[in-house]
Design a protein around this motif. Structure first.
Motif, PDB file in Angstrom:
ATOM      1  N   SER A 265     -11.651   7.260   7.899  1.00  0.00           N
ATOM      2  CA  SER A 265     -11.683   8.098   9.097  1.00  0.00           C
ATOM      3  C   SER A 265     -10.298   8.224   9.734  1.00  0.00           C
ATOM      4  O   SER A 265      -9.891   9.310  10.163  1.00  0.00           O
ATOM      5  CB  SER A 265     -12.671   7.518  10.112  1.00  0.00           C
ATOM      6  OG  SER A 265     -12.690   8.279  11.295  1.00  0.00           O
ATOM      7  N   LEU A 266      -9.565   7.128   9.785  1.00  0.00           N
ATOM      8  CA  LEU A 266      -8.231   7.140  10.386  1.00  0.00           C
ATOM      9  C   LEU A 266      -7.206   7.813   9.492  1.00  0.00           C
ATOM     10  O   LEU A 266      -6.221   8.374   9.968  1.00  0.00           O
ATOM     11  CB  LEU A 266      -7.779   5.706  10.687  1.00  0.00           C
ATOM     12  CG  LEU A 266      -8.478   5.022  11.864  1.00  0.00           C
ATOM     13  CD1 LEU A 266      -8.200   3.529  11.834  1.00  0.00           C
ATOM     14  CD2 LEU A 266      -8.032   5.616  13.184  1.00  0.00           C
ATOM     15  N   GLY A 267      -7.435   7.739   8.170  1.00  0.00           N
ATOM     16  CA  GLY A 267      -6.507   8.331   7.214  1.00  0.00           C
ATOM     17  C   GLY A 267      -5.526   7.315   6.672  1.00  0.00           C
ATOM     18  O   GLY A 267      -5.116   6.382   7.373  1.00  0.00           O
ATOM     19  N   ILE A 268      -5.160   7.484   5.427  1.00  0.00           N
ATOM     20  CA  ILE A 268      -4.311   6.511   4.749  1.00  0.00           C
ATOM     21  C   ILE A 268      -2.897   6.473   5.334  1.00  0.00           C
ATOM     22  O   ILE A 268      -2.246   5.432   5.339  1.00  0.00           O
ATOM     23  CB  ILE A 268      -4.292   6.783   3.219  1.00  0.00           C
ATOM     24  CG1 ILE A 268      -3.785   5.555   2.470  1.00  0.00           C
ATOM     25  CG2 ILE A 268      -3.490   8.034   2.897  1.00  0.00           C
ATOM     26  CD1 ILE A 268      -4.020   5.629   0.973  1.00  0.00           C
ATOM     27  N   LYS A 269      -2.432   7.578   5.881  1.00  0.00           N
ATOM     28  CA  LYS A 269      -1.075   7.597   6.457  1.00  0.00           C
ATOM     29  C   LYS A 269      -0.970   6.654   7.649  1.00  0.00           C
ATOM     30  O   LYS A 269       0.015   5.920   7.786  1.00  0.00           O
ATOM     31  CB  LYS A 269      -0.689   9.022   6.882  1.00  0.00           C
ATOM     32  CG  LYS A 269      -0.380   9.941   5.711  1.00  0.00           C
ATOM     33  CD  LYS A 269       0.058  11.326   6.207  1.00  0.00           C
ATOM     34  CE  LYS A 269       0.353  12.250   5.025  1.00  0.00           C
ATOM     35  NZ  LYS A 269       0.726  13.611   5.500  1.00  0.00           N
ATOM     36  N   SER A 270      -1.983   6.653   8.516  1.00  0.00           N
ATOM     37  CA  SER A 270      -1.908   5.831   9.721  1.00  0.00           C
ATOM     38  C   SER A 270      -2.361   4.392   9.497  1.00  0.00           C
ATOM     39  O   SER A 270      -2.157   3.533  10.353  1.00  0.00           O
ATOM     40  CB  SER A 270      -2.735   6.455  10.844  1.00  0.00           C
ATOM     41  OG  SER A 270      -4.073   6.613  10.443  1.00  0.00           O
ATOM     42  N   THR A 271      -2.980   4.096   8.345  1.00  0.00           N
ATOM     43  CA  THR A 271      -3.447   2.731   8.085  1.00  0.00           C
ATOM     44  C   THR A 271      -2.678   2.049   6.962  1.00  0.00           C
ATOM     45  O   THR A 271      -2.902   0.866   6.683  1.00  0.00           O
ATOM     46  CB  THR A 271      -4.943   2.730   7.722  1.00  0.00           C
ATOM     47  OG1 THR A 271      -5.171   3.654   6.643  1.00  0.00           O
ATOM     48  CG2 THR A 271      -5.794   3.132   8.912  1.00  0.00           C
ATOM     49  N   SER A 272      -1.782   2.747   6.318  1.00  0.00           N
ATOM     50  CA  SER A 272      -1.016   2.190   5.198  1.00  0.00           C
ATOM     51  C   SER A 272      -0.377   0.854   5.571  1.00  0.00           C
ATOM     52  O   SER A 272       0.229   0.717   6.629  1.00  0.00           O
ATOM     53  CB  SER A 272       0.080   3.178   4.783  1.00  0.00           C
ATOM     54  OG  SER A 272       0.866   2.641   3.745  1.00  0.00           O
ATOM     55  N   GLY A 273      -0.577  -0.149   4.698  1.00  0.00           N
ATOM     56  CA  GLY A 273       0.008  -1.461   4.934  1.00  0.00           C
ATOM     57  C   GLY A 273      -0.876  -2.416   5.701  1.00  0.00           C
ATOM     58  O   GLY A 273      -0.587  -3.619   5.788  1.00  0.00           O
ATOM     59  N   LEU A 274      -1.990  -1.928   6.284  1.00  0.00           N
ATOM     60  CA  LEU A 274      -2.910  -2.802   7.009  1.00  0.00           C
ATOM     61  C   LEU A 274      -3.524  -3.828   6.056  1.00  0.00           C
ATOM     62  O   LEU A 274      -3.881  -3.511   4.919  1.00  0.00           O
ATOM     63  CB  LEU A 274      -4.040  -1.995   7.640  1.00  0.00           C
ATOM     64  CG  LEU A 274      -3.905  -1.545   9.092  1.00  0.00           C
ATOM     65  CD1 LEU A 274      -5.115  -0.719   9.483  1.00  0.00           C
ATOM     66  CD2 LEU A 274      -3.736  -2.725  10.038  1.00  0.00           C
ATOM     67  N   ILE A 275      -3.652  -5.063   6.539  1.00  0.00           N
ATOM     68  CA  ILE A 275      -4.315  -6.113   5.768  1.00  0.00           C
ATOM     69  C   ILE A 275      -5.791  -6.135   6.152  1.00  0.00           C
ATOM     70  O   ILE A 275      -6.140  -6.116   7.335  1.00  0.00           O
ATOM     71  CB  ILE A 275      -3.674  -7.487   6.070  1.00  0.00           C
ATOM     72  CG1 ILE A 275      -2.167  -7.457   5.744  1.00  0.00           C
ATOM     73  CG2 ILE A 275      -4.381  -8.592   5.303  1.00  0.00           C
ATOM     74  CD1 ILE A 275      -1.849  -7.192   4.296  1.00  0.00           C
ATOM     75  N   VAL A 276      -6.657  -6.167   5.145  1.00  0.00           N
ATOM     76  CA  VAL A 276      -8.103  -6.082   5.374  1.00  0.00           C
ATOM     77  C   VAL A 276      -8.814  -7.183   4.594  1.00  0.00           C
ATOM     78  O   VAL A 276      -8.537  -7.379   3.411  1.00  0.00           O
ATOM     79  CB  VAL A 276      -8.647  -4.707   4.917  1.00  0.00           C
ATOM     80  CG1 VAL A 276     -10.152  -4.626   5.108  1.00  0.00           C
ATOM     81  CG2 VAL A 276      -7.960  -3.568   5.658  1.00  0.00           C
ATOM     82  N   THR A 277      -9.700  -7.896   5.267  1.00  0.00           N
ATOM     83  CA  THR A 277     -10.590  -8.835   4.579  1.00  0.00           C
ATOM     84  C   THR A 277     -11.927  -8.140   4.359  1.00  0.00           C
ATOM     85  O   THR A 277     -12.475  -7.539   5.280  1.00  0.00           O
ATOM     86  CB  THR A 277     -10.816 -10.102   5.419  1.00  0.00           C
ATOM     87  OG1 THR A 277      -9.559 -10.696   5.725  1.00  0.00           O
ATOM     88  CG2 THR A 277     -11.661 -11.116   4.660  1.00  0.00           C
ATOM     89  N   ASP A 278     -12.460  -8.233   3.141  1.00  0.00           N
ATOM     90  CA  ASP A 278     -13.701  -7.518   2.839  1.00  0.00           C
ATOM     91  C   ASP A 278     -14.510  -8.312   1.825  1.00  0.00           C
ATOM     92  O   ASP A 278     -13.961  -9.133   1.069  1.00  0.00           O
ATOM     93  CB  ASP A 278     -13.378  -6.127   2.274  1.00  0.00           C
ATOM     94  CG  ASP A 278     -14.377  -5.064   2.722  1.00  0.00           C
ATOM     95  OD1 ASP A 278     -15.586  -5.345   2.684  1.00  0.00           O
ATOM     96  OD2 ASP A 278     -13.950  -3.958   3.107  1.00  0.00           O
ATOM     97  N   ALA A 279     -15.809  -8.045   1.803  1.00  0.00           N
ATOM     98  CA  ALA A 279     -16.691  -8.693   0.830  1.00  0.00           C
ATOM     99  C   ALA A 279     -16.975  -7.797  -0.367  1.00  0.00           C
ATOM    100  O   ALA A 279     -17.567  -8.254  -1.350  1.00  0.00           O
ATOM    101  CB  ALA A 279     -18.006  -9.079   1.502  1.00  0.00           C
ATOM    102  N   PHE A 280     -16.538  -6.521  -0.281  1.00  0.00           N
ATOM    103  CA  PHE A 280     -16.891  -5.563  -1.327  1.00  0.00           C
ATOM    104  C   PHE A 280     -15.924  -4.392  -1.274  1.00  0.00           C
ATOM    105  O   PHE A 280     -15.479  -3.984  -0.195  1.00  0.00           O
ATOM    106  CB  PHE A 280     -18.321  -5.048  -1.101  1.00  0.00           C
ATOM    107  CG  PHE A 280     -18.757  -3.967  -2.039  1.00  0.00           C
ATOM    108  CD1 PHE A 280     -19.253  -4.272  -3.294  1.00  0.00           C
ATOM    109  CD2 PHE A 280     -18.682  -2.624  -1.665  1.00  0.00           C
ATOM    110  CE1 PHE A 280     -19.660  -3.253  -4.169  1.00  0.00           C
ATOM    111  CE2 PHE A 280     -19.085  -1.611  -2.529  1.00  0.00           C
ATOM    112  CZ  PHE A 280     -19.577  -1.942  -3.784  1.00  0.00           C
ATOM    113  N   TYR A 281     -15.600  -3.878  -2.460  1.00  0.00           N
ATOM    114  CA  TYR A 281     -14.844  -2.626  -2.550  1.00  0.00           C
ATOM    115  C   TYR A 281     -15.403  -1.835  -3.717  1.00  0.00           C
ATOM    116  O   TYR A 281     -15.629  -2.371  -4.801  1.00  0.00           O
ATOM    117  CB  TYR A 281     -13.350  -2.905  -2.737  1.00  0.00           C
ATOM    118  CG  TYR A 281     -12.488  -1.665  -2.869  1.00  0.00           C
ATOM    119  CD1 TYR A 281     -12.576  -0.624  -1.947  1.00  0.00           C
ATOM    120  CD2 TYR A 281     -11.580  -1.537  -3.920  1.00  0.00           C
ATOM    121  CE1 TYR A 281     -11.784   0.505  -2.057  1.00  0.00           C
ATOM    122  CE2 TYR A 281     -10.774  -0.407  -4.041  1.00  0.00           C
ATOM    123  CZ  TYR A 281     -10.882   0.606  -3.107  1.00  0.00           C
ATOM    124  OH  TYR A 281     -10.100   1.734  -3.218  1.00  0.00           O
TER     125      TYR A 281
END
Length: 405
Positions: A265-281
């Motif tokens: 929703s935010l877009g890859i340009k504005s979130t690039s480099g963010l660190i994310v913890t997730d249980a699934f991709y």
């Protein structure tokens, strides 16, 4: 004619057999699942319709029946209000003959639902709620916490960032059970890893204006601004942090709970480099891609960890009923705990006595725009953290069931 003693013995045996037959049956001749979720507010993308579809897909893939009895799925919107959620759940248990309630995002709703489920001796499988208290001080023999919790989110990302030298933190926190638990767990991880917490600020659930909170974070000069919130709150906080130039001033933003729908929703340009913890991709392997494509075709976006977890949990629940021939809650819970979870969501997952389903967690970084090969090609894997390292140790949560086990 039978001797009186023989007759009595035969009657006892027949009664025992009938009792066993009665015990090993499906109540009301139907297995009824209620999906209680956020259909209309800030968590609707991460849960909502997609949560319902994930459960329905699992039931359909199982054949729509268990032990020859129909499996029925109903749903409702709890509106992120504890009183609304509890009233729906009570009606489901008392009047609608629901056997198990699934999902329940928003910890302030999830915790009382867990307590009610114990009172009614039914089953609650939580995927959407985050507070680690669900398997800690408020654990229940009737609740399984399937997908993630505030401890794992904090533990995986917090340790990694402090290790990289990002050791001073300021928190922007949603002021309710989930946000408070997430900040608490993250702050503990930061301190244990040798870092410092310079301050925090609390915001109301579903906020639109984060300017004053962002300015306080900026003034703290902390190396890391940790967002202890989720959904629309996380999106709004990130947008306004970008407007105030936090990244340009050298501060690192981390969204402690960031769903793939938020990133998209935010877009890859504005979130690039963010660190994310997730249980699934969705793009981990052939199995995850196959499920996610089917889900995307039905819902219009790739599944979040919460939605993928619900498919896994529903299947495990139905398998347990099939194996023992009854939907009686204590027996189903015992069977689920005794059976490893092996599917596209988890490999060798296990349900502990405190209700925590332990499985691997993942640390991702959002790709740069030039690295992305498609609309949902958003993450690159940094680390896989084994479940026993990601989740809180069994003896550290304060769950009363652990002492009695």
């Amino acid at each position: 004619m039978k001797h009186p003693v023989q007759a009595i013995a035969a009657a006892i045996a027949l009664a025992a057999l009938c009792g066993t037959a009665r015990a090993q049956t499906i109540s009301d001749d139907v297995v009824k699942i209620g999906v209680l979720t956020d259909m209309s507010s800030l968590y609707a993308d991460a849960t909502g319709k997609g949560s319902l579809v994930a459960v329905q897909m699992a039931v359909e893939d199982y054949g729509g029946k268990v032990k020859g009895k129909n499996v029925e799925v109903i749903s409702a919107d709890h509106q992120n209000k504890p009183d609304v959620g509890v009233n729906i759940a009570r009606n489901w248990y008392d009047n609608e003959k629901v056997d198990a309630i699934f999902d329940v995002p928003t910890s302030s709703v999830a915790l009382p639902i867990s307590a009610l489920t114990r009172e009614k001796n039914k089953i609650h499988i939580n995927s959407g709620g985050g507070s680690s208290d669900i398997t800690g001080t408020q654990c229940s023999p009737n609740t399984v916490h399937w997908t993630y919790d505030t401890y794992a989110l904090s533990n995986v990302a917090g340790k990694a960032m402090v290790k990289r030298g990002e050791d001073t933190w300021f928190f922007i926190t949603a002021d309710y059970a989930f946000g408070q638990a997430l900040e608490r767990d993250a702050a503990n991880v930061v301190k244990e890893a040798g870092g410092k917490v310079l301050g925090d600020v609390r915001h109301p659930l579903n906020s639109s204006d984060f300017s004053s909170f962002v300015l306080q974070a900026q003034a703290s000069k902390a190396k890391v601004v940790g967002l202890a919130n989720a959904g629309g709150d996380t999106q709004n906080a990130l947008k306004q942090a970008a407007e105030f130039g936090l990244a340009q001033s050298g501060q690192k933003m981390i969204a402690l709970l960031m769903e793939i729908t938020d990133v998209h929703s935010l877009g890859i340009k504005s979130t690039s480099g963010l660190i994310v913890t997730d249980a699934f991709y969705w793009d981990m392997n052939d199995e995850t891609r196959a499920f996610s494509k089917r889900f995307n075709d039905k819902v219009g976006h790739m599944p979040t960890m919460i939605q993928a977890g619900l498919y896994s949990a529903t299947t495990h629940y139905l398998k347990a009923i099939e194996a023992i021939g009854t939907d009686e809650a204590p027996k189903v819970m015992a069977q689920m705990r005794a059976t490893p979870v092996n599917d596209f969501f988890a490999k060798n997952g296990k349900i502990r006595i405190d209700g925590r389903m332990v499985h691997d967690m993942y640390l991702f970084e959002v790709k740069k725009p030039e690295e992305s090969k498609g609309d949902w090609d958003l993450y690159k894997l940094i680390a896989t953290v084994p479940g026993d390292e990601a989740f809180r140790p069994l003896d550290k949560g304060g769950c009363p069931l652990v002492k009695s086990n």
